[in-house]
Design a protein around this motif. Structure first.
Motif, mmCIF file in Angstrom:
data_model
loop_
_atom_site.group_PDB
_atom_site.id
_atom_site.type_symbol
_atom_site.label_atom_id
_atom_site.label_comp_id
_atom_site.label_asym_id
_atom_site.label_seq_id
_atom_site.Cartn_x
_atom_site.Cartn_y
_atom_site.Cartn_z
ATOM 1 N N LEU A 97 59.930 108.832 68.939
ATOM 2 C CA LEU A 97 59.018 109.968 68.967
ATOM 3 C C LEU A 97 59.692 111.215 69.536
ATOM 4 C CD1 LEU A 97 56.174 110.412 68.076
ATOM 5 C CD2 LEU A 97 55.364 109.823 70.356
ATOM 6 N N TYR A 98 60.524 111.009 70.552
ATOM 7 C CA TYR A 98 61.223 112.154 71.141
ATOM 8 C C TYR A 98 62.178 112.788 70.122
ATOM 9 C CZ TYR A 98 64.027 115.036 74.224
ATOM 10 O OH TYR A 98 64.668 116.106 74.794
ATOM 11 N N GLU A 99 62.916 111.946 69.417
ATOM 12 C CA GLU A 99 63.816 112.464 68.375
ATOM 13 C C GLU A 99 63.013 113.263 67.347
ATOM 14 O OE1 GLU A 99 66.996 112.387 68.324
ATOM 15 O OE2 GLU A 99 67.708 110.685 69.491
ATOM 16 N N GLY A 154 69.465 112.146 65.049
ATOM 17 C CA GLY A 154 68.001 112.151 65.115
ATOM 18 C C GLY A 154 67.350 111.159 64.171
ATOM 19 N N LEU A 155 67.490 111.413 62.873
ATOM 20 C CA LEU A 155 66.854 110.527 61.894
ATOM 21 C C LEU A 155 67.397 109.099 61.947
ATOM 22 C CD1 LEU A 155 66.416 112.939 58.836
ATOM 23 C CD2 LEU A 155 64.591 111.847 60.141
ATOM 24 N N PRO A 156 68.742 108.914 62.049
ATOM 25 C CA PRO A 156 69.235 107.534 62.164
ATOM 26 C C PRO A 156 68.639 106.795 63.364
ATOM 27 C CG PRO A 156 71.060 109.022 61.718
ATOM 28 C CD PRO A 156 69.850 109.878 61.929
ATOM 29 N N ASN A 157 68.505 107.488 64.498
ATOM 30 C CA ASN A 157 67.916 106.841 65.661
ATOM 31 C C ASN A 157 66.445 106.498 65.432
ATOM 32 O OD1 ASN A 157 69.931 106.443 67.513
ATOM 33 N ND2 ASN A 157 69.742 108.487 68.436
ATOM 34 N N MET A 158 65.747 107.395 64.769
ATOM 35 C CA MET A 158 64.334 107.137 64.487
ATOM 36 C C MET A 158 64.192 105.903 63.605
ATOM 37 S SD MET A 158 63.338 111.110 63.919
ATOM 38 C CE MET A 158 61.706 111.003 63.229
ATOM 39 N N LYS A 159 65.072 105.805 62.629
ATOM 40 C CA LYS A 159 65.037 104.657 61.713
ATOM 41 C C LYS A 159 65.367 103.372 62.483
ATOM 42 C CE LYS A 159 66.074 102.944 57.276
ATOM 43 N NZ LYS A 159 64.890 102.734 56.497
ATOM 44 N N LYS A 160 66.390 103.478 63.330
ATOM 45 C CA LYS A 160 66.844 102.317 64.096
ATOM 46 C C LYS A 160 65.740 101.799 65.022
ATOM 47 C CE LYS A 160 71.265 102.905 65.273
ATOM 48 N NZ LYS A 160 72.290 103.437 66.198
ATOM 49 N N CYS A 161 64.981 102.742 65.602
ATOM 50 C CA CYS A 161 63.970 102.350 66.590
ATOM 51 C C CYS A 161 62.660 101.885 65.968
ATOM 52 C CB CYS A 161 63.696 103.506 67.556
ATOM 53 S SG CYS A 161 65.039 103.757 68.704
ATOM 54 N N SER A 162 62.457 102.176 64.674
ATOM 55 C CA SER A 162 61.170 101.788 64.099
ATOM 56 C C SER A 162 61.343 100.621 63.129
ATOM 57 C CB SER A 162 60.527 102.998 63.409
ATOM 58 O OG SER A 162 61.432 103.606 62.527
ATOM 59 N N ASP A 163 60.263 99.907 62.898
ATOM 60 C CA ASP A 163 60.314 98.791 61.957
ATOM 61 C C ASP A 163 60.185 99.282 60.519
ATOM 62 O OD1 ASP A 163 60.567 96.389 63.637
ATOM 63 O OD2 ASP A 163 58.711 97.127 64.526
ATOM 64 N N ARG A 164 59.456 100.363 60.329
ATOM 65 C CA ARG A 164 59.322 100.982 59.007
ATOM 66 C C ARG A 164 59.322 102.489 59.168
ATOM 67 N NH1 ARG A 164 56.760 96.592 59.280
ATOM 68 N NH2 ARG A 164 55.116 97.541 60.535
ATOM 69 N N MET A 165 60.004 103.172 58.260
ATOM 70 C CA MET A 165 59.980 104.634 58.312
ATOM 71 C C MET A 165 59.927 105.203 56.902
ATOM 72 S SD MET A 165 62.351 107.260 60.452
ATOM 73 C CE MET A 165 63.654 107.859 59.392
ATOM 74 N N ASP A 166 58.979 106.094 56.679
ATOM 75 C CA ASP A 166 58.870 106.758 55.374
ATOM 76 C C ASP A 166 58.997 108.249 55.579
ATOM 77 O OD1 ASP A 166 58.312 104.489 53.803
ATOM 78 O OD2 ASP A 166 56.268 104.462 54.642
ATOM 79 N N ILE A 167 59.793 108.879 54.699
ATOM 80 C CA ILE A 167 59.921 110.326 54.770
ATOM 81 C C ILE A 167 59.420 110.922 53.466
ATOM 82 C CG2 ILE A 167 61.504 112.280 55.081
ATOM 83 C CD1 ILE A 167 63.438 110.407 56.458
ATOM 84 N N SER A 168 58.509 111.862 53.558
ATOM 85 C CA SER A 168 58.197 112.628 52.344
ATOM 86 C C SER A 168 58.361 114.100 52.691
ATOM 87 C CB SER A 168 56.797 112.312 51.826
ATOM 88 O OG SER A 168 55.849 112.648 52.793
ATOM 89 N N THR A 169 59.121 114.767 51.858
ATOM 90 C CA THR A 169 59.476 116.143 52.190
ATOM 91 C C THR A 169 59.342 117.050 50.966
ATOM 92 O OG1 THR A 169 61.202 117.513 53.188
ATOM 93 C CG2 THR A 169 61.962 115.696 51.814
ATOM 94 N N THR A 170 58.871 118.245 51.190
ATOM 95 C CA THR A 170 58.746 119.219 50.115
ATOM 96 C C THR A 170 59.482 120.489 50.530
ATOM 97 O OG1 THR A 170 56.545 118.350 49.761
ATOM 98 C CG2 THR A 170 57.112 120.371 48.574
ATOM 99 N N ILE A 171 60.455 120.866 49.739
ATOM 100 C CA ILE A 171 61.255 122.038 50.089
ATOM 101 C C ILE A 171 60.362 123.274 50.231
ATOM 102 C CG2 ILE A 171 63.168 123.567 49.328
ATOM 103 C CD1 ILE A 171 64.054 120.729 50.178
#
Lengths: 140, 471
Positions: free
Chosen positions: A47-49, A111-128
């Motif tokens: 969450l901090y990341e 940031g993102l790699p750590n978030m992925k590492k710390c969570s069991d599931r991670m989904d990203i949806s992004t719109t430019i």
């Protein structure tokens, strides 16, 4: 389920001193709930990341944390430029942070790699040009 | 959970005025004001002494031993902390303090700073051999161990599992005394001159070791006035040379001193309990990396800032700097054959005292109730209810330890509603037949409600809002 606990946080734009308030509050609550310390650790790091990313790369946003009897769901929605290449952004060490941000000790590209590492599931949806929405789940 | 810990920090009920200074400054939110008096939750208290510092009525005190323990045994040893030397003006030789203690009546004096030099050496070795546990957190301040034990379970693995200097000093002094006198253990008394209540609590209920060898703790502030005349009597030309400490050992009296003793630059030293908590939070969130050692002192300025000292901690630290300027780096060294005896002999376990319920389900239900209640409270954190914040009052209510009526804003609302109702009722009665009777009844009700109102607010606050409802 109505038994779930839901907490909402606002992450303000360009305010490094306040980034971390949401994760600190969630950490306190998880400890009071008696959540195993390993889970508390993973949630607060992820969450901090996320909070830092919302300040560094976007213009702030909203965080919703839902605690259920078997998992913790974190939803981070920012208003910002979006992530042009998610795959690249997920690589350790890859960062688009500005020099001024790096000078503050952020922008190491973890940031993102750590978030992925710390969570069991991670989904990203992004719109430019609109923003990014990240959902992370940590199982209890 | 039964609290098995001895606490030094305690309350003098007669002196307590029930003000909210202490509840607002307690770093673990351990204090509440109930029925006009403060009460300390012993499960939460970490003996930091912040409430002693803040209490304007001196109702918060530290329990420790009276000075008469000097002659309690056949052979009496005194252990001196380096913070003691920082209390005196123009002290240029530690020997003056040590010799004065002998004149005061102790049979033997042993410097905690000598043992500290040994701890510095063993810490250096430990860091080199246990990279995986770095940064190691110093364990000389008992309050820090108690804090980590209740709030930072993830960090227990970082605690330096070495006995604190005060304990090693007691063991070394005891061995020396037994060799010298041949007396059995029970005829030897060991007294530590303590700068703080935290060390008193440590002696009675140590963490990391099963039992402390130290028998008594007397306060620096108690021994200070007794020692001054004897210090004047000491003849510096003929006094015994008793000092076994160098700059490293003396440095332990102030924040950063212990860290300097590890002879590395990858350390952090924080002092003041709130600063220590911030560091621990950051360490827990893995925001701190590349450090080998973290020195934490609960008191501002380190041990010189203890609540049982007399001198301003920053002045005391300046005096220590001057005192150690011409001393050798270190005098007492580690005897490697004794290395095994310097380690902790007991694990420090997590005590989840802040947990809301027995299990996750119960805790979640309680937290949901707390969230709901908190929204109904005014959010002013005024402390009048006896809890430090509205959030904590909500928590207390859910734990069954307080009631919503403890909130004066909530109470005020209730009383106002009551007065309004009475006025409506009494006006209705005015429409009745016997005007005289009704007027008397109305008078009675108004007076009664005013009385209830005054009782809630006390006589010092003549509140006249009731009159607004008269017309």
């Amino acid at each position: 389920m109505e038994d779930n606990l839901v907490f909402e946080y606002v992450v303000s734009r360009e305010d490094f001193t306040r980034a971390g308030e949401a994760s600190a509050d969630v950490k306190k609550k998880l400890k009071a709930l008696g959540v195993p310390s390993g889970v508390v650790r993973r949630v607060s790091i992820a969450l901090y990341e996320g909070e830092i990313n919302m300040v560094v790369h976007a213009y702030g946003g909203n965080i919703t944390v839902e605690i259920t009897s078997d998992k913790i769901i974190m939803l981070l929605k920012d208003k910002g430029p979006g992530i042009p290449d998610v795959e690249k952004a997920m690589q350790e060490g890859f960062s688009t942070a500005s020099d001024s941000v790096r000078a503050l000790g952020f922008g190491a590209g973890m940031g993102l790699p750590n978030m992925k590492k710390c969570s069991d599931r991670m989904d990203i949806s992004t719109t430019i040009g609109v923003g990014t929405e990240i959902k992370m789940e940590v199982d209890l | 959970m039964i609290d098995k810990f001895f606490h030094s920090v305690s309350l003098d009920v007669d002196l307590c005025k029930g003000c909210i200074n202490c509840i607002k400054h307690c770093p673990t939110d351990a204090i509440r004001v109930r029925e006009g008096k403060a009460s300390i939750n012993s499960k939460f208290c970490i003996d930091c002494g912040e409430c002693i510092r803040i209490c304007p009525h001196h109702a918060k005190t530290a329990r420790y031993d009276r000075i008469d323990v000097i002659n309690k045994h056949k052979y009496n040893i005194v252990l001196t902390p380096p913070s003691l030397y920082g209390q005196f003006n123009n002290l240029d030789d530690v020997n003056i303090v040590l010799n004065a203690l002998l004149l005061l009546g102790f049979d033997e004096v042993f410097e905690v700073s000598a043992a500290a030099e040994i701890v510095s050496e063993i810490t250096r070795k430990y860091i080199a051999q246990h990279k995986e546990d770095c940064p190691l957190i110093s364990t000389a301040c008992p309050t820090i161990i108690r804090l980590i034990r209740t709030r930072f379970p993830n960090l227990l693995c970082h605690l330096l599992p070495i006995k604190p200097p005060v304990e090693i000093a007691a063991e070394m002094a005891l061995e020396r005394a037994i060799q010298k006198t041949g007396l059995p253990r029970e005829e030897i008394g060991i007294t530590f001159i303590t700068p703080c209540p935290s060390k008193v609590a440590y002696i009675k209920s140590p963490l990391g070791i099963k039992k402390s060898e130290i028998d008594y703790a007397v306060a620096i502030k108690d021994i200070y006035p007794l020692l001054l005349p004897f210090m004047k009597e000491v003849d510096s030309a003929s006094m015994n040379d008793l000092v076994e400490t160098g700059r490293i050992g003396i440095g332990w009296g102030e924040s950063g001193g212990e860290a300097l003793g590890i002879l590395r630059d990858d350390y952090l030293a924080a002092d003041g309990i709130h600063n220590c908590i911030r560091v621990l939070e950051d360490l827990e969130d893995e925001k701190i990396s590349d450090l080998s050692f973290i020195e934490l002192n609960s008191c501002d300025g380190g041990c010189v800032g203890g609540t049982l000292t007399v001198e301003n901690p920053y002045l005391a630290a300046a005096k220590l700097k001057k005192l150690r300027k011409y001393m050798p780096i270190a005098v007492t060294h580690l005897d490697e054959s004794l290395e095994g005896e310097l380690a902790w002999d007991e694990n420090v376990e997590y005590e989840p005292v802040f947990k809301l319920g027995e299990n996750m389900k119960e805790s979640m239900l309680k937290m949901a109730r707390i969230e709901k209640l908190e929204k109904k409270l005014p959010g002013l954190d005024c402390g009048s209810c006896g809890a430090p914040t509205c959030r904590l009052l909500a928590e207390d209510i859910v734990r069954g330890e307080a009631s919503k009526k403890d909130c004066i804003y909530y109470l005020k609302e209730g009383v106002q509603k009551y007065i309004e109702e009475i006025n409506i009722v009494s006006k209705g009665m005015l429409l009745g037949n016997n005007e005289k009777q009704v007027a008397a009844l109305q008078q009675y009700i108004v007076e009664a409600s005013q009385k209830i109102f005054n009782e809630h607010y006390g006589d010092q606050m003549e509140y006249s809002e009731g009159e607004d409802y008269d017309d």
